[in-house]
Design a protein around this motif. Sequence first.
Motif, PDB file in Angstrom:
ATOM      1  N   LYS A  42       0.822  -1.205   0.000  1.00 35.33           N
ATOM      2  CA  LYS A  42       0.000   0.000   0.000  1.00 35.33           C
ATOM      3  C   LYS A  42       0.859   1.260   0.000  1.00 35.33           C
ATOM      4  CE  LYS A  42      -3.847  -2.281   2.344  1.00 35.33           C
ATOM      5  NZ  LYS A  42      -4.765  -2.278   3.507  1.00 35.33           N
ATOM      6  N   PHE A  43       0.727   2.013  -1.075  1.00 28.57           N
ATOM      7  CA  PHE A  43       1.408   3.296  -1.215  1.00 28.57           C
ATOM      8  C   PHE A  43       0.356   4.410  -1.236  1.00 28.57           C
ATOM      9  CE2 PHE A  43       4.046   0.037  -3.140  1.00 28.57           C
ATOM     10  CZ  PHE A  43       5.280   0.280  -2.560  1.00 28.57           C
ATOM     11  N   ALA A  44       0.817   5.641  -1.113  1.00 22.52           N
ATOM     12  CA  ALA A  44      -0.115   6.768  -1.038  1.00 22.52           C
ATOM     13  C   ALA A  44      -0.951   6.907  -2.297  1.00 22.52           C
ATOM     14  CB  ALA A  44       0.654   8.062  -0.755  1.00 22.52           C
ATOM     15  N   LYS A  45      -0.357   6.624  -3.458  1.00 19.65           N
ATOM     16  CA  LYS A  45      -1.056   6.840  -4.726  1.00 19.65           C
ATOM     17  C   LYS A  45      -1.446   5.563  -5.447  1.00 19.65           C
ATOM     18  CE  LYS A  45       0.990  11.388  -5.659  1.00 19.65           C
ATOM     19  NZ  LYS A  45       1.748  12.212  -6.636  1.00 19.65           N
ATOM     20  N   LEU A  46      -1.051   4.425  -4.943  1.00 13.88           N
ATOM     21  CA  LEU A  46      -1.405   3.168  -5.605  1.00 13.88           C
ATOM     22  C   LEU A  46      -1.269   2.002  -4.641  1.00 13.88           C
ATOM     23  CD1 LEU A  46       1.473   1.918  -7.912  1.00 13.88           C
ATOM     24  CD2 LEU A  46       1.792   3.669  -6.185  1.00 13.88           C
ATOM     25  N   THR A  47      -1.944   0.923  -4.964  1.00 14.83           N
ATOM     26  CA  THR A  47      -1.830  -0.325  -4.215  1.00 14.83           C
ATOM     27  C   THR A  47      -1.435  -1.421  -5.193  1.00 14.83           C
ATOM     28  OG1 THR A  47      -3.504   0.317  -2.580  1.00 14.83           O
ATOM     29  CG2 THR A  47      -3.055  -2.027  -2.826  1.00 14.83           C
ATOM     30  N   ILE A  48      -0.366  -2.130  -4.869  1.00 16.16           N
ATOM     31  CA  ILE A  48       0.136  -3.199  -5.729  1.00 16.16           C
ATOM     32  C   ILE A  48      -0.339  -4.537  -5.180  1.00 16.16           C
ATOM     33  CG2 ILE A  48       2.177  -4.289  -6.713  1.00 16.16           C
ATOM     34  CD1 ILE A  48       1.756  -1.435  -7.651  1.00 16.16           C
ATOM     35  N   LYS A  49      -1.148  -5.250  -5.965  1.00 16.22           N
ATOM     36  CA  LYS A  49      -1.682  -6.534  -5.529  1.00 16.22           C
ATOM     37  C   LYS A  49      -0.948  -7.724  -6.138  1.00 16.22           C
ATOM     38  CE  LYS A  49      -6.344  -4.710  -4.819  1.00 16.22           C
ATOM     39  NZ  LYS A  49      -7.789  -4.850  -5.161  1.00 16.22           N
ATOM     40  N   SER A  50      -0.217  -7.468  -7.226  1.00 17.41           N
ATOM     41  CA  SER A  50       0.491  -8.553  -7.898  1.00 17.41           C
ATOM     42  C   SER A  50       1.759  -8.003  -8.541  1.00 17.41           C
ATOM     43  CB  SER A  50      -0.402  -9.182  -8.968  1.00 17.41           C
ATOM     44  OG  SER A  50       0.343 -10.045  -9.806  1.00 17.41           O
ATOM     45  N   LEU A  51       2.780  -8.825  -8.622  1.00 18.17           N
ATOM     46  CA  LEU A  51       4.018  -8.404  -9.272  1.00 18.17           C
ATOM     47  C   LEU A  51       3.830  -8.220 -10.775  1.00 18.17           C
ATOM     48  CD1 LEU A  51       6.745 -10.517  -7.431  1.00 18.17           C
ATOM     49  CD2 LEU A  51       6.075  -8.144  -7.052  1.00 18.17           C
ATOM     50  N   ASP A  52       2.737  -8.744 -11.310  1.00 10.57           N
ATOM     51  CA  ASP A  52       2.440  -8.535 -12.727  1.00 10.57           C
ATOM     52  C   ASP A  52       2.170  -7.059 -13.025  1.00 10.57           C
ATOM     53  OD1 ASP A  52       2.679 -11.243 -13.189  1.00 10.57           O
ATOM     54  OD2 ASP A  52       0.536 -11.639 -12.951  1.00 10.57           O
TER      55      ASP A  52
END
Length: 269
Positions: A42-52
């Motif tokens: 979880k980042f301020a401007k985006l959320t990364i759910k997969s390394l893809d």
Amino acid sequence: MEHPFLITIALVLLNGCLNDIQLKQVYNAEGKIQPKLIEPLKFAKLTIKSLDEVEDISVLFDARIDAGYDKDEPILFMRLKEDDPESYINTETANDYLAAIKKGAFPMTTADIAVSSFFVEVVPVLVFLKKSKPSKQSLLYEDLMDISISVFPWSGSDERKQIEDDSAAGLTVGDYLKKGLITEVSRESPNKIGFKTHYAKDVIKHGQEVIITELSRGDYDGDGFEDSMISISTYYLEGSGRDYYSHIVTRSEVQSVMKIEQFIIPKSK
């Protein structure tokens, strides 16, 4: 000439050992098991759910981490001197956090430690995944309940001996739950398990709530076997004390039980 009956017994025993190893494998693939995220970053401007979703993980080291602050507000929880509130270092990204550690800064108050929890869930994962390679095999647990009881905290020498002896005996979190030494606390994520401890003699004084979260997987140590990164959050049932740490879980074919070590973030980028 060897007796056919003896050869048959040997083959059966060998096949039994191989089957036992295979049953404990999460993946038994002939190819390679790619590193992966278990919990979102979880980042301020985006959320990364997969390394893809990521072409170059190095870019994420400069992304502002979501710690509940307004976008223009400095994130102040890493401090150089305990008696000097002016020694806080603005720490917004993974690179900021690594630089602060290199300077000798760390969270010193309960409030600072609480903020650090957001970074413990992100920075070690980025470091872990940046180094990790595809795994050839995995002998890790299929369920977090099967993780070694060594992940649990202890207070005093008696508890320490109990945890260490039970860990050496191969006892798991699930075993402690069955024994009534811990009580399960429900968690929203399937990648988290939570418990309250009862193995201390004085539960009111020493009891804790422990949350174990699996964050990512990959071959971090380069031995071909899949490793796991987990976070362990500990909250004292009385008072405001809390701790947040990251741990590496490893297991190869020469290990009868999994090995769990605290993940020490390197002091250089």
